[in-house]
Design a protein around this motif. Structure first.
Motif, PDB file in Angstrom:
ATOM      1  N   ASP A  13       0.838  -1.204   0.000  1.00  0.00           N
ATOM      2  CA  ASP A  13       0.000   0.000   0.000  1.00  0.00           C
ATOM      3  C   ASP A  13       0.867   1.246   0.000  1.00  0.00           C
ATOM      4  O   ASP A  13       2.022   1.238   0.412  1.00  0.00           O
ATOM      5  N   ILE A  14       0.242   2.313  -0.454  1.00  0.00           N
ATOM      6  CA  ILE A  14       0.928   3.608  -0.427  1.00  0.00           C
ATOM      7  C   ILE A  14       1.090   4.048   1.023  1.00  0.00           C
ATOM      8  O   ILE A  14       0.165   3.973   1.824  1.00  0.00           O
ATOM      9  N   GLU A  15       2.282   4.497   1.307  1.00  0.00           N
ATOM     10  CA  GLU A  15       2.576   4.862   2.691  1.00  0.00           C
ATOM     11  C   GLU A  15       2.419   6.365   2.899  1.00  0.00           C
ATOM     12  O   GLU A  15       2.827   7.154   2.071  1.00  0.00           O
ATOM     13  N   GLN A  16       1.825   6.724   3.974  1.00  0.00           N
ATOM     14  CA  GLN A  16       1.698   8.127   4.330  1.00  0.00           C
ATOM     15  C   GLN A  16       2.466   8.353   5.628  1.00  0.00           C
ATOM     16  O   GLN A  16       2.119   7.824   6.671  1.00  0.00           O
ATOM     17  N   GLU A  17       3.535   9.128   5.543  1.00  0.00           N
ATOM     18  CA  GLU A  17       4.344   9.363   6.725  1.00  0.00           C
ATOM     19  C   GLU A  17       4.379  10.854   7.032  1.00  0.00           C
ATOM     20  O   GLU A  17       4.362  11.682   6.132  1.00  0.00           O
ATOM     21  N   GLN A  18       4.440  11.154   8.289  1.00  0.00           N
ATOM     22  CA  GLN A  18       4.571  12.543   8.704  1.00  0.00           C
ATOM     23  C   GLN A  18       6.034  12.789   9.066  1.00  0.00           C
ATOM     24  O   GLN A  18       6.545  12.231  10.034  1.00  0.00           O
ATOM     25  N   ILE A  19       6.699  13.599   8.269  1.00  0.00           N
ATOM     26  CA  ILE A  19       8.099  13.907   8.521  1.00  0.00           C
ATOM     27  C   ILE A  19       8.179  15.293   9.158  1.00  0.00           C
ATOM     28  O   ILE A  19       7.560  16.239   8.672  1.00  0.00           O
ATOM     29  N   PRO A  20       8.923  15.425  10.252  1.00  0.00           N
ATOM     30  CA  PRO A  20       9.085  16.756  10.830  1.00  0.00           C
ATOM     31  C   PRO A  20       9.634  17.730   9.793  1.00  0.00           C
ATOM     32  O   PRO A  20      10.588  17.428   9.090  1.00  0.00           O
ATOM     33  N   GLU A  21       9.014  18.894   9.714  1.00  0.00           N
ATOM     34  CA  GLU A  21       9.296  19.809   8.608  1.00  0.00           C
ATOM     35  C   GLU A  21      10.725  20.334   8.640  1.00  0.00           C
ATOM     36  O   GLU A  21      11.401  20.410   7.622  1.00  0.00           O
ATOM     37  N   GLU A  22      11.230  20.697   9.813  1.00  0.00           N
ATOM     38  CA  GLU A  22      12.541  21.338   9.883  1.00  0.00           C
ATOM     39  C   GLU A  22      13.682  20.342   9.938  1.00  0.00           C
ATOM     40  O   GLU A  22      14.822  20.682   9.665  1.00  0.00           O
ATOM     41  N   LEU A  23      13.378  19.102  10.280  1.00  0.00           N
ATOM     42  CA  LEU A  23      14.442  18.117  10.429  1.00  0.00           C
ATOM     43  C   LEU A  23      15.065  17.821   9.077  1.00  0.00           C
ATOM     44  O   LEU A  23      14.382  17.517   8.117  1.00  0.00           O
ATOM     45  N   GLY A  24      16.361  17.931   8.997  1.00  0.00           N
ATOM     46  CA  GLY A  24      17.037  17.633   7.750  1.00  0.00           C
ATOM     47  C   GLY A  24      17.006  18.764   6.759  1.00  0.00           C
ATOM     48  O   GLY A  24      17.427  18.605   5.614  1.00  0.00           O
ATOM     49  N   LYS A  25      16.517  19.940   7.168  1.00  0.00           N
ATOM     50  CA  LYS A  25      16.443  21.075   6.255  1.00  0.00           C
ATOM     51  C   LYS A  25      17.849  21.594   6.001  1.00  0.00           C
ATOM     52  O   LYS A  25      18.648  21.749   6.917  1.00  0.00           O
ATOM     53  N   LEU A  26      18.147  21.859   4.724  1.00  0.00           N
ATOM     54  CA  LEU A  26      19.484  22.325   4.363  1.00  0.00           C
ATOM     55  C   LEU A  26      19.451  23.732   3.786  1.00  0.00           C
ATOM     56  O   LEU A  26      20.078  24.644   4.306  1.00  0.00           O
ATOM     57  N   THR A  27      18.707  23.906   2.704  1.00  0.00           N
ATOM     58  CA  THR A  27      18.729  25.196   2.018  1.00  0.00           C
ATOM     59  C   THR A  27      17.910  26.234   2.777  1.00  0.00           C
ATOM     60  O   THR A  27      16.915  25.918   3.415  1.00  0.00           O
ATOM     61  N   VAL A  28      18.369  27.454   2.680  1.00  0.00           N
ATOM     62  CA  VAL A  28      17.686  28.579   3.310  1.00  0.00           C
ATOM     63  C   VAL A  28      16.786  29.216   2.271  1.00  0.00           C
ATOM     64  O   VAL A  28      17.248  29.671   1.226  1.00  0.00           O
ATOM     65  N   VAL A  29      15.490  29.261   2.551  1.00  0.00           N
ATOM     66  CA  VAL A  29      14.538  29.850   1.610  1.00  0.00           C
ATOM     67  C   VAL A  29      14.784  31.353   1.520  1.00  0.00           C
ATOM     68  O   VAL A  29      15.080  32.011   2.515  1.00  0.00           O
ATOM     69  N   ASP A  30      14.674  31.868   0.291  1.00  0.00           N
ATOM     70  CA  ASP A  30      14.823  33.307   0.078  1.00  0.00           C
ATOM     71  C   ASP A  30      13.652  34.022   0.749  1.00  0.00           C
ATOM     72  O   ASP A  30      12.522  33.940   0.288  1.00  0.00           O
ATOM     73  N   LYS A  31      13.927  34.706   1.854  1.00  0.00           N
ATOM     74  CA  LYS A  31      12.856  35.322   2.639  1.00  0.00           C
ATOM     75  C   LYS A  31      12.766  36.810   2.352  1.00  0.00           C
ATOM     76  O   LYS A  31      13.758  37.481   2.088  1.00  0.00           O
ATOM     77  N   ALA A  32      11.559  37.311   2.432  1.00  0.00           N
ATOM     78  CA  ALA A  32      11.330  38.748   2.229  1.00  0.00           C
ATOM     79  C   ALA A  32      11.423  39.460   3.568  1.00  0.00           C
ATOM     80  O   ALA A  32      10.858  39.009   4.564  1.00  0.00           O
ATOM     81  N   ARG A  33      12.148  40.568   3.588  1.00  0.00           N
ATOM     82  CA  ARG A  33      12.167  41.397   4.780  1.00  0.00           C
ATOM     83  C   ARG A  33      10.815  42.093   4.923  1.00  0.00           C
ATOM     84  O   ARG A  33      10.025  42.126   3.992  1.00  0.00           O
ATOM     85  N   ILE A  34      10.592  42.656   6.064  1.00  0.00           N
ATOM     86  CA  ILE A  34       9.307  43.312   6.297  1.00  0.00           C
ATOM     87  C   ILE A  34       9.546  44.773   6.650  1.00  0.00           C
ATOM     88  O   ILE A  34      10.636  45.164   7.065  1.00  0.00           O
ATOM     89  N   GLY A  35       8.483  45.557   6.473  1.00  0.00           N
ATOM     90  CA  GLY A  35       8.578  46.969   6.780  1.00  0.00           C
ATOM     91  C   GLY A  35       9.135  47.780   5.626  1.00  0.00           C
ATOM     92  O   GLY A  35       9.527  47.249   4.591  1.00  0.00           O
ATOM     93  N   ARG A  36       9.158  49.081   5.804  1.00  0.00           N
ATOM     94  CA  ARG A  36       9.661  49.963   4.764  1.00  0.00           C
ATOM     95  C   ARG A  36      11.172  49.864   4.668  1.00  0.00           C
ATOM     96  O   ARG A  36      11.856  49.458   5.603  1.00  0.00           O
ATOM     97  N   VAL A  37      11.681  50.243   3.504  1.00  0.00           N
ATOM     98  CA  VAL A  37      13.126  50.242   3.315  1.00  0.00           C
ATOM     99  C   VAL A  37      13.744  51.277   4.250  1.00  0.00           C
ATOM    100  O   VAL A  37      13.256  52.405   4.368  1.00  0.00           O
ATOM    101  N   LYS A  38      14.803  50.899   4.903  1.00  0.00           N
ATOM    102  CA  LYS A  38      15.416  51.790   5.886  1.00  0.00           C
ATOM    103  C   LYS A  38      16.122  52.955   5.199  1.00  0.00           C
ATOM    104  O   LYS A  38      16.640  52.836   4.094  1.00  0.00           O
ATOM    105  N   LEU A  39      16.137  54.079   5.912  1.00  0.00           N
ATOM    106  CA  LEU A  39      16.799  55.271   5.396  1.00  0.00           C
ATOM    107  C   LEU A  39      18.284  55.020   5.171  1.00  0.00           C
ATOM    108  O   LEU A  39      18.892  55.574   4.249  1.00  0.00           O
ATOM    109  N   GLU A  40      18.863  54.162   6.004  1.00  0.00           N
ATOM    110  CA  GLU A  40      20.295  53.873   5.878  1.00  0.00           C
ATOM    111  C   GLU A  40      20.636  53.301   4.508  1.00  0.00           C
ATOM    112  O   GLU A  40      21.745  53.503   3.995  1.00  0.00           O
TER     113      GLU A  40
END
Length: 1505
Positions: free
Chosen positions: A908-935
């Protein structure tokens, strides 16, 4: 009509004395009860048939009844009822004199029937799935506006006479008006809040403000807050429609090309010039074919440009002349002034609505064009032929997707200006002719003189853009190769060399951009306008020419306020198309270049479906310029194992490519029946979990999956990986060893349960005992694939006795074939080779086992089960190198589609629940929040430099002061008294006016050039910082950062910094200073305007800040969602052959569609939100127009016509100025995010310095080559287990050390530690007594050498790949090549050392690439050499020669060999056996064998003891 009204006792329809020539204007009762009632009705009856037909043709799913729909229907019922009530009331009340009330009877009936029609349309919209209606919105709006006049009349009458005379009709009208208002309000809302509506006002002004902008202002937007795309905006819909059209167009183009080719006599050759001309014609034709295809699909939307034309027509009919005429009349009633002011306001609002509806439509179409072209490029990358693929690198494809598609989108947005501008120019000149007479010809002549110059400039800029894009392609291609081969660059300390190459491309790219920008500045200076769509200045050159000619041809021609400012208003309109033209021409030229590039790629040769035929085999003998080997004619039954052997470069991999249809088939045939699974020589691993890499899109069946893992020896690896098979694997398997990658690749194929398996040397990268395990469990007679057809390319002699058939390849030809025993009995070249080399590789048990070949009768009985047939002669082409297989054979490879062994496993087809963060390698390109800083802004301007910023601000202030001066000078001239029909000193006035205009033109040129140069300086520095930061990053950074993220920075973000930010700054500063000028002029004319202007300015600032938070976050989300597109494109192009072999094209296309749609989901709300802001702010600008006009009317007695004309004509520009301030400010704010994203990598961890001035090394260091490890430990990332644990080891000079151990034991980690690819967690390493942690990385890595397991070459000359710093002479290079056994091969190449390697060295075989890596080591010849299974991809004979070369050439060096073939280290000084990061055994090979420990067991498994 007058007769009809007179029957009802009403006045005539129109009476000028009543409506115009009076201080209390009124419309006649006849007009109020007929025209104002019938106009909305006529509009709806005319539009409804077309609208209903449109709904019928483009309807969607039926909508359920909603509260909004029910309210609309109920209000419609009441509205219709009021009309009928009024009708019957009059019919009953006035039945005696009915003929005197025909108007009052007819109008309610018409109105009620029209409302019934509106109710029917509401219901039809619901049935056809339309959620909002612009048609009904305009109907209710028109009805309310037309009811305002009778409403005022009835209220006035009721006040004067009371309600008693006709109370029913009064109440009916007031109730009807109230219900109309309610309907208008409800029509502003869409039913069930769709993601996109057609009613722009309702959608933008209500939905966006309530659901998106407000939400973004309160909290930073997230991806889940965005709307989903409409079906018609999705990739699946857009690309599928366009693909059919493009296929037809491409076929026509191909037929045309074939027709031209057929005209060339056979055997003849076109001259070089003719060939070049034909190539250029083909590129041009392909670009126009693509344009024609896009126009056919999206062309109708371009007609929406007529809306823009209507808007400009309304602005050209501006009642400014009427207002100035009113100011000149002393006894004119005030209501006319207010009427003209209101009319100006309404026309400005109309222009805003038309303009933004047009922009909304154009951006929507642009988005669809971008989606369509990206889809076509992706699909093309899956079917492009191997030869064509080598001419189109991954970097170029990424550039097509990022830069070229964006330029096509810009072309769509601004395309209409190309044909609208001449029409607008002609209209304005016509009105000027009417106003100034023949003097307008001077303006026409000025315009005509400007065009040739700009045509020349546009042509030059087009060429410069081609050059710029060429260098940009080269830069992105090189960056892609650098990112793919970063580990090799770090091993060899070559970062500086490749950094210089990238910067070389960048300098040439920016040089072309710099020239283009200077030419553009000349272009816009010639128009004396801004470099943006709506100019910020009156065009003094045209005005100077017309006014000069006007006053000089006749002394009686005087410039009064009306002539001056009406003309200036028309010139202000004229300058818009004049300034649009250079921009539109520039955009068009850029789009033409991009179309050529895209068309060229999309018309590249594709893999032919008939390369592999499904037809029955046919015997064929073809001989052409090669020796025809007709004696070979063999058949292979179902379930046979075919081994392919031969020297490096003999064509083994090319033979498999032919079976896959990856190479061009010149003659003969290849036939395959059943599914195919392919294991390439270099494993292609996706950036996904290990489980996903194995399943490869199939459902997981647990029992079979576990069996595959066990057979492919992956179970021990799962114990090492942090999350087992749920561990994420980096791009190209960065966090896996070479053996692990190959086993994952093999497991993917085995799990597929295919009929035919093509295995391209999958065992070369694994340890000998692992290889034997895989052969026994997977490939061999007792493996899980035993009943499948297997074609195995191998260098392992121990496997050959168990093969059913062996093919021996030499220089692309099969020289021998047969079973192992048959080949031995022939005593040919193969037998000699076996006797010489096989004894060291083959197990003793295998030697004793004599394989019995299949008898001919067994073959005959299985004739019907042949699966793969390969006959006749096939040319297998690589770039500049033709591998030929001259076959007169009848090869039938068989597989069983009903294999009991494999098909019996059906869990039968197996359905497993794998912890999401376990074994994570690549860092997802994340968006910063808020307005662009004056600096960030400060950092950007600091990069430009104060020396440029100060002159830029000064020039802007100067040009605006000149603009203010010549405008004020003109108003003074207009107020000059007329004496005897003339004005005094006209020559002097004209001279001053011309001088001020000329000064402004010079300042415009200066500011444009200065900002362009400043932007290029900033862009160059930011790119340099990004490049240096990336190259200084440690390997862990590249393992966790997808290449798409980095390519996104180097491609799209740098392109935005190059062009978009400087353009936005030009626009923003220009219009900001122009707005200051307008405010000053209005305040000078009417100081009371400050009461309105300052509150409007505060409101403007609030709305702008309210919006920027949302817009900036949307830009970030769009940028973040773009990176996965590039990563997926990169991954797909590199693994296209595997994807095609497994037949997974549709799944990958679906994934690409999802990524593009996700990106457009963030892009679309961004430009719609911009429309929302622009509409709101332009209405504020229209308020300034109204205020200036009304205040001028109120101050009629104190203001001169000249100053009024100046103030009002400038206030008319406020709407356009605000519109472009919004656009420019938003563009700068959004694109400065690119700077933010580029600067992100300045904050990432960096590896140690490349050089260390404190610890200067002797020139000849290391002199002895001793290496000492002191309690050395190492880990790959924080939080992970140590890969090396407390290693203490002393290696003496000239010792030869073999390092062995099972996968994950830590063998390669030792090499990484020596080269400081990974820094020590604790402990130290000393080389020649010096702690390597104190050295610069390049000081260390350039003095020691490694031959890595994965041979990586870069595009460029062969010599550059050997010696990028040009340190060695040609003689030394040739000597190294000779020792690496490559001299004969390279001597035979056309360009020898200058032979161009393609991207990744794909035009060389894997073995040849490995030999090039050996030549690198021989050239450097340092005292320490590390070999990381450096001969895995070469045949045994070449391996023996290489080992002999290493022993002789590195005799006085310290050599560390990470070995899979144990026979290569049996004569070494010592062998280190590693297990789980520890050294478990270390001694000479003989001593270790005598100890009968772990090394002994490994040797016994390899058949060496």
């Amino acid at each position: 009509m007058d007769t009809f009204c007179s029957l009802s006792g009403l006045d005539p329809l129109w009476d000028w004395n009543q409506t115009w020539y009076t201080h209390t204007p009124e419309l006649s009762d006849c007009f109020q009860n007929t025209v104002l009632v019938w106009a909305p009705c006529i509009y709806l009856w005319v539009c409804s048939p077309f609208y209903c037909l449109h709904l019928y043709c483009h309807g969607r799913d039926r909508l359920p009844f909603s509260l909004l729909c029910s309210a609309k229907l109920l209000l419609g019922f009441f509205l219709a009822s009021f009309g009928f009530v009024e009708f019957f009331y009059i019919l009953l009340e006035r039945n005696q004199e009915i003929h005197r009330h025909l108007v009052f009877l007819l109008s309610p009936v018409i109105r009620s029937l029209t409302v019934v029609l509106a109710v029917c349309i509401i219901q039809w919209e619901r049935v056809r799935g339309c959620r909002s209606s612009v048609v009904l919105f305009l109907y209710w709006l028109l009805g309310v506006v037309c009811s305002l006049v009778p409403l005022r009349a009835k209220i006035q009458l009721a006040v004067e006479q009371g309600l008693s005379p006709d109370i029913v009709r009064y109440l009916a009208f007031f109730s009807y008006f109230a219900l109309q208002l309610a309907q208008l309000f409800l029509s502003c809302f869409a039913d069930q809040a769709p993601p996109i509506k057609k009613n722009m006002y309702a959608y933008v002004c209500v939905r966006i403000s309530r659901r998106l902008v407000v939400k973004g202002y309160r909290n930073p937007l997230q991806a889940e807050d965005l709307w989903s795309l409409r079906k018609e905006d999705t990739s699946e819909k857009i690309v599928s429609d366009l693909e059919e059209e493009w296929t037809t167009e491409r076929t026509k183009l191909q037929q045309q090309e074939n027709y031209l080719s057929s005209g060339v006599p056979l055997g003849s050759r076109l001259p070089d010039q003719a060939q070049l001309l034909r190539k250029l014609q083909k590129e041009q034709s392909s670009g126009f074919c693509l344009l024609r295809t896009l126009a056919r699909n999206f062309g109708p939307y371009f007609l929406s440009g007529t809306l823009f034309l209507i808007g400009h027509l309304s602005s050209s009919l501006s009642p400014l002349s009427l207002l100035l005429g009113f100011m000149s009349e002393e006894d004119a009633p005030l209501w006319k002034g207010y009427f003209y002011a209101s009319l100006m306001f309404l026309l400005s609002c109309l222009l805003s609505l038309f303009n933004h509806q047009y922009m909304y439509t154009c951006f929507t179409v642009g988005m669809r064009v971008k989606t369509a072209v990206m889809g076509l490029v992706y699909r093309k990358s899956l079917v492009i032929s191997s030869a064509a693929r080598r001419t189109c690198t991954v970097g170029e494809i990424v550039n097509l997707v990022s830069a070229d598609t964006q330029k096509l989108m810009d072309f769509v947005v601004y395309f209409n200006a190309v044909w609208l501008a001449p029409i607008e120019i002609a209209l304005c000149l016509f009105f000027l002719w009417q106003h100034l007479g023949p003097s307008a010809l001077a303006g026409i002549a000025t315009v005509i003189l400007i065009f040739p110059l700009n045509g020349f400039i546009a042509k030059k800029r087009s060429k410069l853009q081609e050059i710029q894009m060429k260098f940009m392609d080269g830069r992105i291609k090189l960056m892609n190769e650098i990112l793919n081969g970063i580990k090799i660059l770090k091993f060899y300390a070559w970062e500086k060399a490749y950094l210089e190459q990238v910067l070389g491309y960048r300098e040439k790219e920016l040089g072309a951009l710099r020239k283009s920008q200077i030419l553009y500045s000349i272009s816009i200076a010639s128009f004396n306008s801004s470099s943006f769509l709506v100019c910020k200045h009156a065009t003094p050159r045209i005005a100077f020419a017309m006014f000069g000619v006007y006053v000089l041809i006749d002394d009686k021609n005087v410039l009064d306020a009306q002539k001056v400012f009406v003309s200036m208003a028309l010139i202000n309109i004229l300058k818009t198309p004049l300034s649009q033209l250079p921009f539109a021409m520039s955009t068009t030229m850029q789009a033409v270049v991009s179309l050529k590039r895209l068309g060229k790629f999309l018309c590249q040769e594709e893999l032919k479906p008939d390369n592999v035929s499904r037809e029955p085999c046919k015997l064929g003998i073809v001989c052409q310029k090669v020796t025809c080997i007709s004696r070979i004619n063999f058949q292979v039954p179902r379930g046979a194992l075919v081994a392919v052997v031969g020297h490096v470069g003999s064509g083994k991999s090319s033979l498999l490519s032919a079976m896959l249809g990856e190479t061009e088939r010149r003659s003969g045939s290849v036939s395959i029946k059943g599914s195919v699974a392919y294991v390439p020589q270099q494993a292609w691993i996706q950036n996904a979990t290990l489980q996903d890499n194995i399943l490869f899109g199939r459902e997981k069946r647990k029992s079979w999956y576990q069996r595959v893992l066990e057979a492919c020896a992956l179970l021990p690896d799962l114990e090492i990986l942090p999350a087992g098979d749920a561990t994420e694997i980096g791009e190209k398997g960065l966090n896996l060893s070479g053996g692990q990658k190959q086993r994952v690749s093999l497991a993917r194929a085995v799990y597929r349960k295919a009929d035919v398996y093509l295995l391209d040397d999958p065992l070369s990268a694994v340890d000998a005992h692992v290889g034997q395990h895989i052969f026994d469990k997977v490939i061999g007679p007792k493996g899980v694939l035993r009943d499948k057809t297997r074609v195995l390319v191998t260098h392992g002699m121990s496997f050959l006795p168990q093969a059913d058939l062996i093919l021996v390849l030499v220089d692309g030809e099969i020289t021998e074939s047969g079973s192992y025993q048959e080949l031995l009995n022939r005593n040919g070249a193969f037998a000699d080779f076996i006797h010489t080399f096989a004894s060291s590789e083959r197990k003793e048990s295998s030697v004793a086992k004599i394989w019995t070949p299949i008898k001919p009768q067994q073959i005959d009985c299985m004739w019907g089960n042949w699966l793969v047939k390969f006959s006749a002669k096939t040319f297998l082409q690589r770039t500049n190198c033709c591998f030929k297989v001259s076959l007169t054979l009848f090869l039938c490879l068989s597989g069983d589609t009903n294999n009991v062994t494999m098909q019996s496993v059906e869990p039968d087809i197996e359905q497993e629940q794998i912890p999401e963060e376990l074994g994570k390698l690549t860092v997802v390109d994340k968006a910063r929040i808020g307005r662009v800083k004056l600096e960030l802004y400060i950092e950007y301007f600091r990069t430009i430099g104060l020396a440029l910023i100060v002159p830029i601000l000064f020039l802007y202030a100067f040009q605006q002061a000149a603009s203010l001066a010549y405008n004020y000078w003109l108003s003074m001239w207009a107020d000059e008294p007329i004496i005897n029909g003339t004005q005094l000193n006209t020559d002097m006035k004209l001279g001053v006016y011309g001088a001020l205009g000329f000064a402004q033109g010079i300042a415009i040129f200066g500011t444009t050039v200065a900002i362009s140069i400043g932007g290029i300086i900033a862009s160059h520095q930011l790119h340099l910082d990004l490049l240096k930061n990336v190259l200084h990053s440690p390997m862990s950074f590249f393992e966790s950062t997808p290449s798409g993220n980095l390519l996104n920075r180097f491609a799209k973000e740098i392109d935005a910094i190059d062009c978009m930010i400087p353009d936005g700054l030009k626009m923003m500063l220009s219009y900001f200073f122009k707005l200051m000028e307008v405010c000053i002029i209005v305040l000078l004319a009417t100081p009371f305007a400050a009461i309105i202007i300052f509150p409007l300015a505060l409101l403007y600032a609030f709305v702008q800040s309210f919006y920027v938070a949302t817009s900036c976050q949307l830009r970030r989300l769009e940028s973040v969602s773009r990176s996965p597109i590039y990563t997926h494109f990169n991954e797909t192009v590199q693994g296209a052959s595997v994807i095609r072999a497994f037949g997974e094209q549709s799944r990958f296309i679906l994934q690409a569609n999802q990524r593009v749609d996700h990106n457009q989901t963030a892009y679309f709300p961004r430009f719609v939100a911009t429309r929302w802001l622009a509409v709101n702010l332009e209405f504020l600008g229209n308020g300034v127009v109204l205020a200036a006009a009304i205040l001028s009317v109120m101050g009629k007695d104190t203001l001169s016509p000249g100053i009024v004309g100046l103030a009002v004509s400038h206030s008319l520009q406020v709407t356009g100025i605000l519109s472009w301030i919004v656009r420019s400010w938003t563009d700068v704010e959004n694109n400065i995010v690119s700077v933010e994203r580029v600067k992100e990598y300045a904050e990432t961890p960096k590896e140690a310095a490349w050089t260390s001035e404190c610890n200067a090394l002797p020139f000849a260091w290391p002199q002895t080559g001793t290496i000492e490890f002191q309690d050395y430990s190492l880990q790959y990332r924080k939080g992970l287990e140590f890969a090396l644990k407390g290693i203490s080891l002393h290696i003496h000079q000239r010792e030869k050390i073999g390092i062995v151990g099972r996968t994950g034991a830590g063998k390669s980690s030792l090499a990484l530690g020596i080269f400081r690819i990974l820094e020590a967690a604790k402990g130290k390493i000393y080389i020649d007594g010096i702690d390597i942690a104190e050295l610069g990385l390049h000081d260390l890595r350039s003095r020691i050498t490694i031959i890595p397991q994965d041979p990586v070459l870069f595009s460029g000359s062969l010599r550059m790949n050997l010696d990028p710093f040009d340190t060695y002479s040609d003689e030394e290079v040739w000597n190294a090549l000779e020792l690496a056994h490559l001299k004969n091969f390279i001597s035979g190449l056309p360009d020898k050392l200058n032979y161009e390697c393609s991207e990744g060295g794909e035009n060389l075989s894997l073995g040849q690439r490995q030999l090039v890596c050996l030549a690198r080591a021989l050239l450097r010849k340092t005292k320490i050499l590390v070999l990381d299974e450096a001969t895995a991809a070469v045949d045994l004979e070449t391996d023996t020669l290489i080992q002999s070369t290493i022993r002789s050439q590195f005799e006085d060096c310290t050599v560390l060999t990470i070995a899979h073939r144990l026979n290569t280290i049996m004569d070494y000084t010592k062998v280190i056996v590693m297990d789980k990061g520890h050294i478990v055994e270390m001694d000479s090979p003989a001593s270790l064998i005598a100890q009968r420990g772990q090394f002994y067991r490994m040797c016994r498994e390899a058949g060496l003891v």
